[in-house]
Design a protein around this motif. Structure first.
Motif, PDB file in Angstrom:
ATOM      1  N   ALA A 117       0.835  -1.201   0.000  1.00  0.00           N
ATOM      2  CA  ALA A 117       0.000   0.000   0.000  1.00  0.00           C
ATOM      3  C   ALA A 117       0.870   1.252   0.000  1.00  0.00           C
ATOM      4  N   ALA A 118       2.038   1.140   0.601  1.00  0.00           N
ATOM      5  CA  ALA A 118       2.949   2.284   0.660  1.00  0.00           C
ATOM      6  C   ALA A 118       3.842   2.333  -0.574  1.00  0.00           C
ATOM      7  N   GLY A 119       3.573   1.455  -1.524  1.00  0.00           N
ATOM      8  CA  GLY A 119       4.356   1.468  -2.754  1.00  0.00           C
ATOM      9  C   GLY A 119       5.745   0.860  -2.606  1.00  0.00           C
ATOM     10  N   LYS A 120       5.927   0.074  -1.578  1.00  0.00           N
ATOM     11  CA  LYS A 120       7.245  -0.541  -1.370  1.00  0.00           C
ATOM     12  C   LYS A 120       7.207  -2.013  -1.749  1.00  0.00           C
ATOM     13  N   GLN A 121       8.344  -2.536  -2.093  1.00  0.00           N
ATOM     14  CA  GLN A 121       8.446  -3.956  -2.333  1.00  0.00           C
ATOM     15  C   GLN A 121       8.963  -4.640  -1.079  1.00  0.00           C
ATOM     16  N   VAL A 122       8.712  -5.926  -0.967  1.00  0.00           N
ATOM     17  CA  VAL A 122       9.197  -6.613   0.220  1.00  0.00           C
ATOM     18  C   VAL A 122      10.090  -7.786  -0.121  1.00  0.00           C
ATOM     19  N   ALA A 123      11.217  -7.803   0.553  1.00  0.00           N
ATOM     20  CA  ALA A 123      12.143  -8.918   0.438  1.00  0.00           C
ATOM     21  C   ALA A 123      11.981  -9.761   1.680  1.00  0.00           C
ATOM     22  N   LEU A 124      11.658 -11.023   1.499  1.00  0.00           N
ATOM     23  CA  LEU A 124      11.476 -11.901   2.649  1.00  0.00           C
ATOM     24  C   LEU A 124      12.760 -12.662   2.905  1.00  0.00           C
ATOM     25  N   VAL A 125      13.251 -12.551   4.117  1.00  0.00           N
ATOM     26  CA  VAL A 125      14.516 -13.197   4.446  1.00  0.00           C
ATOM     27  C   VAL A 125      14.344 -14.068   5.680  1.00  0.00           C
ATOM     28  N   LEU A 126      14.647 -15.344   5.527  1.00  0.00           N
ATOM     29  CA  LEU A 126      14.629 -16.235   6.679  1.00  0.00           C
ATOM     30  C   LEU A 126      16.051 -16.378   7.185  1.00  0.00           C
ATOM     31  N   ALA A 127      16.227 -16.193   8.464  1.00  0.00           N
ATOM     32  CA  ALA A 127      17.581 -16.276   9.005  1.00  0.00           C
ATOM     33  C   ALA A 127      17.612 -17.208  10.193  1.00  0.00           C
ATOM     34  N   GLY A 128      18.085 -18.404   9.967  1.00  0.00           N
ATOM     35  CA  GLY A 128      18.135 -19.356  11.058  1.00  0.00           C
ATOM     36  C   GLY A 128      19.549 -19.634  11.508  1.00  0.00           C
ATOM     37  N   SER A 129      20.360 -20.112  10.594  1.00  0.00           N
ATOM     38  CA  SER A 129      21.707 -20.545  10.940  1.00  0.00           C
ATOM     39  C   SER A 129      22.680 -19.376  10.999  1.00  0.00           C
ATOM     40  N   ASP A 130      23.857 -19.633  11.520  1.00  0.00           N
ATOM     41  CA  ASP A 130      24.931 -18.640  11.511  1.00  0.00           C
ATOM     42  C   ASP A 130      25.232 -18.229  10.079  1.00  0.00           C
ATOM     43  N   GLU A 131      25.314 -19.241   9.261  1.00  0.00           N
ATOM     44  CA  GLU A 131      25.592 -19.034   7.851  1.00  0.00           C
ATOM     45  C   GLU A 131      24.596 -18.049   7.244  1.00  0.00           C
ATOM     46  N   SER A 132      23.331 -18.261   7.523  1.00  0.00           N
ATOM     47  CA  SER A 132      22.334 -17.408   6.892  1.00  0.00           C
ATOM     48  C   SER A 132      22.334 -16.011   7.513  1.00  0.00           C
ATOM     49  N   ARG A 133      22.748 -15.922   8.751  1.00  0.00           N
ATOM     50  CA  ARG A 133      22.863 -14.596   9.353  1.00  0.00           C
ATOM     51  C   ARG A 133      23.941 -13.801   8.636  1.00  0.00           C
ATOM     52  N   ARG A 134      25.012 -14.476   8.288  1.00  0.00           N
ATOM     53  CA  ARG A 134      26.084 -13.818   7.544  1.00  0.00           C
ATOM     54  C   ARG A 134      25.535 -13.328   6.197  1.00  0.00           C
ATOM     55  N   ARG A 135      24.749 -14.184   5.605  1.00  0.00           N
ATOM     56  CA  ARG A 135      24.179 -13.821   4.312  1.00  0.00           C
ATOM     57  C   ARG A 135      23.268 -12.611   4.431  1.00  0.00           C
ATOM     58  N   VAL A 136      22.495 -12.568   5.488  1.00  0.00           N
ATOM     59  CA  VAL A 136      21.602 -11.428   5.686  1.00  0.00           C
ATOM     60  C   VAL A 136      22.412 -10.145   5.791  1.00  0.00           C
TER      61      VAL A 136
END
Lengths: 365, 365
Positions: free
Chosen positions: B129-148
């Motif tokens: 509604a605010a004209g923004k796009q959304v990126a969904l990021v799942l962050a579970g592992s250490d590895e994925s936290r680094r990626r985030v």
DNA sequence: CTGAAAGCGCTTACAG
DNA sequence: CTGAAAGCGCTTACAG
């Protein structure tokens, strides 16, 4: 009484909250100042090599002398360099991101359906594992459909996975004509637009009704899902065919896959045919609603009325009595389903996949 | 018996599936050929004006002569021009997208929690509604936290909304040090990292226990959520304090906010104190599990044991008996919560918000 | 109000 | 194996 006047307390935070005890990679940003991140150019200067070499190291190309690689890596670490995504996307003409497009009706009918969460979560996980980013797009209104089309056309994503809940939705056609690779989670009403993965709804519903028949149930009703949804159609058709094969007549009430609609449909069914002794609900949520109505009406389950659902969501284990249902592989094995879908996306394949279902017998039938 | 051998039928699709009866905006792409989309340059050439002018028209700048605007618009429509997102992001240094970062433990404990879906859905809607796009990021592992962290540092988003389920999660600190605007859905264990919106967990849990006390319940137990979650901590503390105020002792079993853990905790509680006459479950999912155990144990609810939950998810209306619970504004008014969060994000405000709760009395207590 | 030019931060042939 | 140069497709001062 429900209190509708809502307080809202502001809790002031201590000012100047900076990172507590976490050594930042590079110099911490000054308060309020948006720091300009280091560029490839800066790294090259720091390392005393060309931008080309830095680029090669960053992208792991093998044709780089070890000594250069090392000095570049040092500079990267020192400066805390991270390549700019937009610049990369622009030059490589790819984004490394896949859109998950959920056809989300404004009414929010399916809002509490656990299937939604499972699919989105599974897709995110698999995509992340594949090193892709995910853009989540909700498309309900005409307006938002237009936005989705623009979004895809703008090259923000490399492909899209559609999770459509509504067969009459014009979205699939819109997506198909963008020319991007697209796949669908669930079969679409219009065939041939894109490959899909779906449950064997026909087979599953047939098993459900057959189970009721095997128990010697005489008057078997059904609560159907919304008929603009492909899955609802197929489950209803299977029910009709199975009854027809035994010379029984169909007793159908219409729901919309929500609990409340299941409760209401059950009420109507009881009105229409007080003698009914079995119900096949086209999903578990509606079966849960039906159970409530039966309880309120004083009918015992399964003694007076047997109930079978579809999907085998986790909640089916916690109903009173526990729900007999058809296990949906798209729910039970959401990860696998998504993996299949992503394969289709990658291959550019046009072959769809149908996953077999099985009945799970618990106490409600 | 569960059938684990799974068939998988390939359903070949008719070849050459193109768009059916939908007039494409521009020429349809030839089979298999990825068409290069028209650029600003092409539009300018077609319209016979400079790229600057086309850009101004596209961006709705007022300083454009009507005739030029018109001719440009015609060219845009004719060519089906859509501005390239990456190029725009690169030059404007902003992306118009916000990340929703979900701290998703690999164990998947909270996988079926309807709260997850509500938040993500509400956020997507508001953002759209605010004209923004959304990126969904799942962050579970250490590895994925680094990626985030890399992802944010790469400038893919303008800000982020954290949905953290785990208080001991290092993610918040990681996000805070990126220097991007970040807000949190739910209070964090480490205060001051970023502003948040949260339920008044203390107040809500106090109301729940007070209700049990008012009923004259003598032995009130609780099923706590995982203690590394802030909300679980607060709800447990409130329970303890309320009992202490009346000179009663605490009876605590630990769950993890899932149904199954609620069922198990209830079993243990019954072992520990067969005389207990009330249970406060720290969320509805665990209350649902507790109800099952009580049913299996032959305890009547609420006659023998009263049960109160927390959240007021939709399923609470469908338990047997319907569940008395504490309404969570973050669930009930997910849209409003998210709107508050996005305001915080936009303002760069450091003020957090706590939303008041209310008890919803049904039949279980 | 309009256009030529510079530049956002990368990658990628192309020489060397 | 390395570097200089061109270019991805836009926006934005800057002249005019």
């Amino acid at each position: 009484m429900r209190n509708t006047a809502v307080r809202l307390d502001k809790v002031p935070e201590p000012p100047g909250c900076s990172v507590l005890g976490n050594a930042p990679l590079s110099d911490p940003p000054a308060e309020g100042v948006r720091v300009r991140r280091p560029t490839l150019h800066a790294v090259a200067a720091r390392a005393g090599v060309s931008k080309s070499s830095v680029s090669r190291v960053i992208n792991g190309e093998p044709t780089v002398a070890p000594e250069i690689r090392q000095i570049v890596m040092a500079a990267v670490t020192e400066l805390g360099y991270v390549p700019n995504g937009a610049a990369r996307n622009l030059v490589t003409q790819k984004t490394n991101t896949i859109a998950i497009i959920v056809s989300d009706p404004p009414a929010g009918l399916v809002s509490d359906d656990p299937m939604f969460a499972m699919v989105v979560r599974a897709a995110s996980r698999e995509l992340e594992a594949a090193g892709k980013q995910v853009a989540l797009v909700l498309a309900g209104s005409d307006e938002s459909r237009r936005r989705v089309e623009q979004y895809l056309a703008a090259g923000h994503v490399d492909g899209a996975m559609l999770v459509s809940m509504d067969g009459s939705d014009p979205l699939p056609a819109v997506l198909a004509r963008t020319g991007l690779p697209v796949v669908s989670h669930g079969r679409l009403a219009t065939p041939g637009l894109m490959p899909y993965v779906d449950n064997d709804n026909l087979g599953g519903a047939t098993k459900a009704v057959q189970h009721l028949l095997d128990q010697g149930r005489q008057r078997i009703a059904t609560i159907s899902g919304p008929l603009d949804m492909q899955a609802a159609q197929e489950r209803l058709n299977a029910y009709r065919q199975a009854l027809k094969d035994t010379g029984r007549r169909s007793i159908v009430a219409l729901g919309d896959f929500t609990r409340i609609s299941g409760a209401e449909a059950m009420r109507q069914l009881l009105d229409d045919d007080p003698q009914l002794d079995a119900v096949f609900a086209a999903n578990d949520l509606m079966a849960i609603g039906a159970l409530r109505t039966l309880r309120e009406a004083g009918r015992r389950v399964p003694e007076d009325v047997a109930v079978v659902g579809f999907d085998d969501i986790e909640a089916a284990l916690y109903t009173a009595p526990p729900l007999t249902t058809v296990r949906s592989p798209m729910g039970e094995q959401a990860a696998r389903t998504v993996r299949l879908l992503l394969e289709l996306l990658a291959n550019g394949s046009a072959d769809s996949v149908i996953l077999p279902t099985e009945i799970v017998i618990r106490e409600s039938a």
